[in-house]
Design a protein around this motif. Structure first.
Motif, PDB file in Angstrom:
ATOM      1  N   ASP A  14       0.827  -1.213   0.000  1.00 42.78           N
ATOM      2  CA  ASP A  14       0.000   0.000   0.000  1.00 42.78           C
ATOM      3  C   ASP A  14       0.860   1.262   0.000  1.00 42.78           C
ATOM      4  N   CYS A  15       1.860   1.281   0.874  1.00 38.16           N
ATOM      5  CA  CYS A  15       2.732   2.460   0.977  1.00 38.16           C
ATOM      6  C   CYS A  15       3.432   2.730  -0.345  1.00 38.16           C
ATOM      7  N   LEU A  16       3.979   1.687  -0.958  1.00 35.37           N
ATOM      8  CA  LEU A  16       4.710   1.873  -2.209  1.00 35.37           C
ATOM      9  C   LEU A  16       3.783   2.331  -3.333  1.00 35.37           C
ATOM     10  N   LEU A  17       2.566   1.812  -3.373  1.00 36.68           N
ATOM     11  CA  LEU A  17       1.616   2.230  -4.406  1.00 36.68           C
ATOM     12  C   LEU A  17       1.231   3.701  -4.230  1.00 36.68           C
ATOM     13  N   LEU A  18       1.017   4.114  -2.988  1.00 37.69           N
ATOM     14  CA  LEU A  18       0.684   5.521  -2.732  1.00 37.69           C
ATOM     15  C   LEU A  18       1.829   6.443  -3.144  1.00 37.69           C
ATOM     16  N   LEU A  19       3.044   6.018  -2.895  1.00 37.99           N
ATOM     17  CA  LEU A  19       4.208   6.821  -3.274  1.00 37.99           C
ATOM     18  C   LEU A  19       4.393   6.860  -4.790  1.00 37.99           C
ATOM     19  N   LEU A  20       4.086   5.748  -5.462  1.00 37.13           N
ATOM     20  CA  LEU A  20       4.245   5.697  -6.917  1.00 37.13           C
ATOM     21  C   LEU A  20       3.180   6.512  -7.648  1.00 37.13           C
ATOM     22  N   LYS A  21       2.023   6.670  -7.030  1.00 38.15           N
ATOM     23  CA  LYS A  21       0.932   7.405  -7.675  1.00 38.15           C
ATOM     24  C   LYS A  21       1.056   8.913  -7.508  1.00 38.15           C
ATOM     25  N   ASP A  22       1.927   9.349  -6.611  1.00 35.77           N
ATOM     26  CA  ASP A  22       2.140  10.785  -6.391  1.00 35.77           C
ATOM     27  C   ASP A  22       3.236  11.265  -7.348  1.00 35.77           C
ATOM     28  N   PRO A  23       2.915  12.190  -8.265  1.00 35.71           N
ATOM     29  CA  PRO A  23       3.933  12.665  -9.221  1.00 35.71           C
ATOM     30  C   PRO A  23       5.170  13.251  -8.548  1.00 35.71           C
ATOM     31  N   ASP A  24       5.003  13.801  -7.342  1.00 33.37           N
ATOM     32  CA  ASP A  24       6.131  14.428  -6.657  1.00 33.37           C
ATOM     33  C   ASP A  24       7.087  13.417  -6.037  1.00 33.37           C
ATOM     34  N   THR A  25       6.629  12.203  -5.820  1.00 27.17           N
ATOM     35  CA  THR A  25       7.489  11.194  -5.186  1.00 27.17           C
ATOM     36  C   THR A  25       7.747   9.992  -6.093  1.00 27.17           C
ATOM     37  N   ARG A  26       7.018   9.905  -7.197  1.00 27.67           N
ATOM     38  CA  ARG A  26       7.052   8.702  -8.035  1.00 27.67           C
ATOM     39  C   ARG A  26       8.465   8.308  -8.459  1.00 27.67           C
ATOM     40  N   TYR A  27       9.231   9.252  -9.028  1.00 25.82           N
ATOM     41  CA  TYR A  27      10.508   8.872  -9.638  1.00 25.82           C
ATOM     42  C   TYR A  27      11.595   8.605  -8.604  1.00 25.82           C
ATOM     43  N   ASN A  28      11.484   9.215  -7.433  1.00 20.82           N
ATOM     44  CA  ASN A  28      12.403   8.848  -6.337  1.00 20.82           C
ATOM     45  C   ASN A  28      12.193   7.404  -5.918  1.00 20.82           C
ATOM     46  N   VAL A  29      10.931   7.008  -5.879  1.00 20.64           N
ATOM     47  CA  VAL A  29      10.571   5.679  -5.390  1.00 20.64           C
ATOM     48  C   VAL A  29      10.755   4.618  -6.465  1.00 20.64           C
ATOM     49  N   LEU A  30      10.462   4.979  -7.714  1.00 13.91           N
ATOM     50  CA  LEU A  30      10.497   4.010  -8.804  1.00 13.91           C
ATOM     51  C   LEU A  30      11.872   3.373  -8.949  1.00 13.91           C
ATOM     52  N   GLU A  31      12.915   4.159  -8.756  1.00 14.20           N
ATOM     53  CA  GLU A  31      14.285   3.647  -8.887  1.00 14.20           C
ATOM     54  C   GLU A  31      14.559   2.481  -7.936  1.00 14.20           C
ATOM     55  N   ILE A  32      13.929   2.523  -6.748  1.00  9.75           N
ATOM     56  CA  ILE A  32      14.172   1.479  -5.745  1.00  9.75           C
ATOM     57  C   ILE A  32      13.091   0.397  -5.795  1.00  9.75           C
ATOM     58  N   ALA A  33      11.825   0.825  -5.857  1.00  7.41           N
ATOM     59  CA  ALA A  33      10.712  -0.105  -5.690  1.00  7.41           C
ATOM     60  C   ALA A  33      10.528  -1.054  -6.862  1.00  7.41           C
ATOM     61  N   MET A  46      12.530  -2.848  -8.629  1.00  6.09           N
ATOM     62  CA  MET A  46      13.279  -4.109  -8.538  1.00  6.09           C
ATOM     63  C   MET A  46      12.675  -5.082  -7.530  1.00  6.09           C
ATOM     64  N   PHE A  47      11.805  -4.591  -6.664  1.00  5.75           N
ATOM     65  CA  PHE A  47      11.114  -5.454  -5.705  1.00  5.75           C
ATOM     66  C   PHE A  47       9.712  -5.801  -6.198  1.00  5.75           C
ATOM     67  N   LEU A  48       8.989  -4.776  -6.638  1.00  7.82           N
ATOM     68  CA  LEU A  48       7.589  -4.976  -7.020  1.00  7.82           C
ATOM     69  C   LEU A  48       7.433  -5.793  -8.296  1.00  7.82           C
ATOM     70  N   ILE A  49       8.476  -5.865  -9.115  1.00 11.99           N
ATOM     71  CA  ILE A  49       8.395  -6.668 -10.325  1.00 11.99           C
ATOM     72  C   ILE A  49       8.068  -8.132 -10.005  1.00 11.99           C
ATOM     73  N   ASP A  50       8.484  -8.573  -8.829  1.00 12.73           N
ATOM     74  CA  ASP A  50       8.243  -9.966  -8.435  1.00 12.73           C
ATOM     75  C   ASP A  50       6.817 -10.203  -7.956  1.00 12.73           C
ATOM     76  N   LEU A  51       6.024  -9.137  -7.828  1.00 13.23           N
ATOM     77  CA  LEU A  51       4.671  -9.257  -7.280  1.00 13.23           C
ATOM     78  C   LEU A  51       3.580  -9.005  -8.312  1.00 13.23           C
ATOM     79  N   ILE A  96      -0.347  -3.218  -8.969  1.00 14.36           N
ATOM     80  CA  ILE A  96       1.101  -2.991  -8.967  1.00 14.36           C
ATOM     81  C   ILE A  96       1.597  -2.741 -10.388  1.00 14.36           C
ATOM     82  N   THR A  97       1.096  -3.546 -11.338  1.00 11.30           N
ATOM     83  CA  THR A  97       1.496  -3.379 -12.741  1.00 11.30           C
ATOM     84  C   THR A  97       1.142  -1.990 -13.261  1.00 11.30           C
ATOM     85  N   LYS A  98      -0.080  -1.542 -12.984  1.00  7.88           N
ATOM     86  CA  LYS A  98      -0.523  -0.218 -13.451  1.00  7.88           C
ATOM     87  C   LYS A  98       0.325   0.889 -12.841  1.00  7.88           C
ATOM     88  N   ALA A  99       0.658   0.748 -11.554  1.00  8.32           N
ATOM     89  CA  ALA A  99       1.456   1.780 -10.881  1.00  8.32           C
ATOM     90  C   ALA A  99       2.867   1.848 -11.461  1.00  8.32           C
TER      91      ALA A  99
END
Length: 647
Positions: A335-354, A356-361, A377-380
């Motif tokens: 939930d936390c990662l999806l909320l961060l990915l959906k926010d344009p202000d935080t998306r690209y900071n988080v995408l670099e890290i998340a 590599m983990f979320l791809i497995d889900l 997760i795929t849509k985000a």
């Protein structure tokens, strides 16, 4: 039995030897104490009984009576077993409890006399028990002035034991809309204290109690409250661990109440505290609480919270590890990662890290009551992504991972929609042959060739054949494990567990991932997977057979439980002798001399009184209804404790 006289006071003979058992409240004819609470409670005329109780509550704090601790122990029992009964709250119990706490805090001589040291603890606990369900009782408590004395306990005017029940009571009061503002009058001080408690209470409890190996040097009234003097030092340590975890989790709960209303976020979102939240784990001790991650998820619903969290690599990595674990709070990490990915202000900071983990889900279907979580997760992850896009990331692996998700979830799905049932069945047979070849290569010792063969099978296997793909991923993970690649092992086992039904139920994948997490130095994740693996073994066994826990998994659990022990960090600090001065500053300015208090309590202890003290069975940790922010469903916790009992 004759009445006992001491210092001019009469101790009634009708006082029960065990006030927690209301059946023992039999009266003796020779009770001559006109203020005996137990006699009042037995009055058959309800109007006389109510008048007597109201009078007793008004006079209780004004009289010195050795009966007080037993009366409070009995009232506590009523409050815990009948928290919704309006009788005592309507007769002035909150005024009485507030007065007793004030007396204990401000009159040191009285506090250290007889058994009075127990009174503030029971008084605060009674307030918390009566206010945990009913907003009407909470309003009465606030009007009766309970908040200032509870704040005195929270500051640390007595000890951590009283802080535990004070923060519990304040948390209940703060969780109702109608009483929140009364608590918020102390907002800045309260939030700072709750943060300090959550961060350092484990060190305080360890240094002042658990780490004191000589039982005779521990505060006796703490020992008595924890175990009623029964069970020895091992039982005391077990209960102290439970209470310390509750103290930490209830402190976080109090912060939740402010974070839900977006209050004091600048304080709560300090980087150092966010990092500490990641290490606050309810674990096997207080496993009904989401602990630190619960507060982090609430913070993710606010712009300030998302911005602060996205700026901490350590917090993001912890959320990623949680999202890729079998912990019951896995969904909170996602939930936390999806909320961060959906926010344009935080998306690209988080995408670099998340990524590599979320791809497995991305193939995760359901998790608890959440449906199609993999699709979310795929849509985000693919939001705004196009294969032809010139957008490039600092980490080329991220670009490759997004391309892999696109190929798997978009292109491959399109191709398979055109496949007939006959073609899918042909693929099933082909995949079975490839798997047999890979298995043969594995047993021949050509592990690297087996990896290539399992990969070939996965490429050929249709998405609909979830069971076949689960086995291929899990077998390839075993190869990676033997090749000493824990990262690849975790990736493949996670994908296998997402494909299992229900999710996280494939035993071999759990055990393989547990070993990989151990290699990575992630003891909590390794422990949870191993316990899930063992519970799966236990549940799969016939009830007629004696359950045997595999030796290798028992060793793993033992190792990781030592690593994840609630006081592991505090023990390490105490052992190496670092920051000894910090313990003094983190003990919340406790004013009582522990050695003096211990001696006085032992000197004045009464065998009858100590045997009658009630120990605590707490209510479930939960949030009240009516919070503006997200609904925090605790869900059903899996029975991890069965492992500890079986070992």
């Amino acid at each position: 039995m004759d009445s006992l006289k001491k210092k001019g006071k009469i101790i009634p003979t009708c006082t029960p030897t065990n006030p927690t058992n209301t059946a023992n409240l039999g009266l003796e004819q020779n009770c001559v104490n006109p203020h005996c609470f137990f006699c009042i409670m037995k009055e058959p005329d309800s109007s006389l009984r109510r008048a007597g109780i109201a009078r007793y509550f008004k006079e209780m704090s004004l009289r010195d009576d050795q009966e007080h601790v037993l009366v409070l122990s009995h009232i506590w029992n009523i409050a815990m077993t009948q928290p919704d009964d309006p009788e005592l709250p309507s007769l002035g119990i909150f005024n009485c409890m507030a007065s007793l706490i004030n007396k204990g805090v401000n009159n040191r001589e009285w506090l250290l006399r007889d058994q009075n040291v127990y009174i503030p603890y029971y008084a605060a606990h009674v307030i918390g028990s009566y206010t945990m369900n009913k907003v009407e009782f909470a309003e009465k408590a606030v009007k009766s002035g309970v908040i200032p004395p509870l704040m005195e306990l929270l500051i640390g005017k007595i000890s951590w034991v009283e802080q535990r029940v004070a923060v519990r009571a304040l948390g209940h009061l703060a969780s109702y809309e109608r009483t929140f503002e009364a608590v918020a009058a102390y907002e800045d001080e309260l939030v700072r204290l709750a943060m300090l408690l959550a961060s350092s209470c484990l060190d305080v409890v360890y240094v002042n109690f658990v780490g004191v190996k000589d039982k005779h040097k521990r505060l006796k009234y703490h020992s008595d409250l924890l175990t009623r003097g029964v069970g020895g030092i091992e039982m005391e340590n077990r209960k102290a661990e439970e209470w310390a975890s509750q103290l930490q989790c209830w402190s976080i709960y109090l912060l939740n109440c402010f974070a839900c209303k977006e209050r004091s976020l600048n304080l709560i979102c300090k980087q150092e505290f966010l990092k500490e939240l990641c290490r606050m784990w309810g674990g096997l001790v207080n496993h009904s609480s989401p602990a630190g991650v619960g507060l982090i998820r609430i913070l993710c619903y606010s712009h300030i919270g998302r911005k602060s969290i996205s700026e901490s690599k350590e917090v993001l990595e912890n959320l990623c590890h949680l999202s890729r674990s079998s912990d019951d709070w896995q969904y909170m990490g996602i939930d936390c990662l999806l909320l961060l990915l959906k926010d344009p202000d935080t998306r690209y900071n988080v995408l670099e890290i998340a990524t590599m983990f979320l791809i497995d889900l991305v193939e995760l279907k359901t998790l608890g009551d959440r449906l199609d979580l993999g699709e979310a997760i795929t849509k985000a992850l693919l939001l705004g992504y196009k294969p032809s896009s010139k957008l490039r990331f600092k980490n080329s692996k991220v670009q490759k991972a997004l391309q892999e998700i696109w190929e798997l979830k978009v292109e491959k799905r399109k191709r398979e929609k055109k496949m007939s049932k006959e073609k899918i069945e042909e693929r099933r047979v082909l995949v079975g042959l490839i798997k047999q070849q890979a298995n043969r290569l594995f047993w021949l010792g050509d592990v690297e060739a087996a990896v290539r063969s399992y990969t070939e099978g996965l490429d050929a296997c249709p998405l609909k054949l979830r069971k076949e793909r689960m086995v291929l991923y899990s077998n390839r993970a075993q190869c990676h494990l033997l090749l000493g690649d824990p990262d690849a092992t975790i990736r493949d086992t996670t994908r296998a567990l997402c494909l299992s039904t229900p999710a996280n139920s494939h035993a071999k994948s759990l055990w393989r991932r547990s070993q990989a997490y151990d290699m990575k130095g992630l003891p909590k994740e390794s422990l949870i997977d191993c316990i899930m693996f063992v519970n799966g073994c236990i549940n799969s066994e016939s009830t007629a057979k004696k359950v045997k826990i595999p030796y290798h998994s028992a060793r793993m659990i033992s190792k990781q439980m030592e690593e994840t022990w609630l006081f592991a960090g505090a023990q390490k600090k105490a052992t190496i002798g670092n920051d000894e001065d910090d313990y003094e500053t983190k003990s919340f300015n406790e004013e009582l001399d522990y050695d003096l208090l211990m001696k006085l309590v032992e000197k004045n202890s009464s065998a009858c009184a100590l045997s009658s003290l009630s120990t605590i069975i707490e209510e479930p940790f939960k949030l009240k209804k009516g919070n503006r922010k997200p609904e925090l469903k605790m869900g059903k916790r899996r029975n991890r404790a069965v492992v500890a009992r079986s070992m």
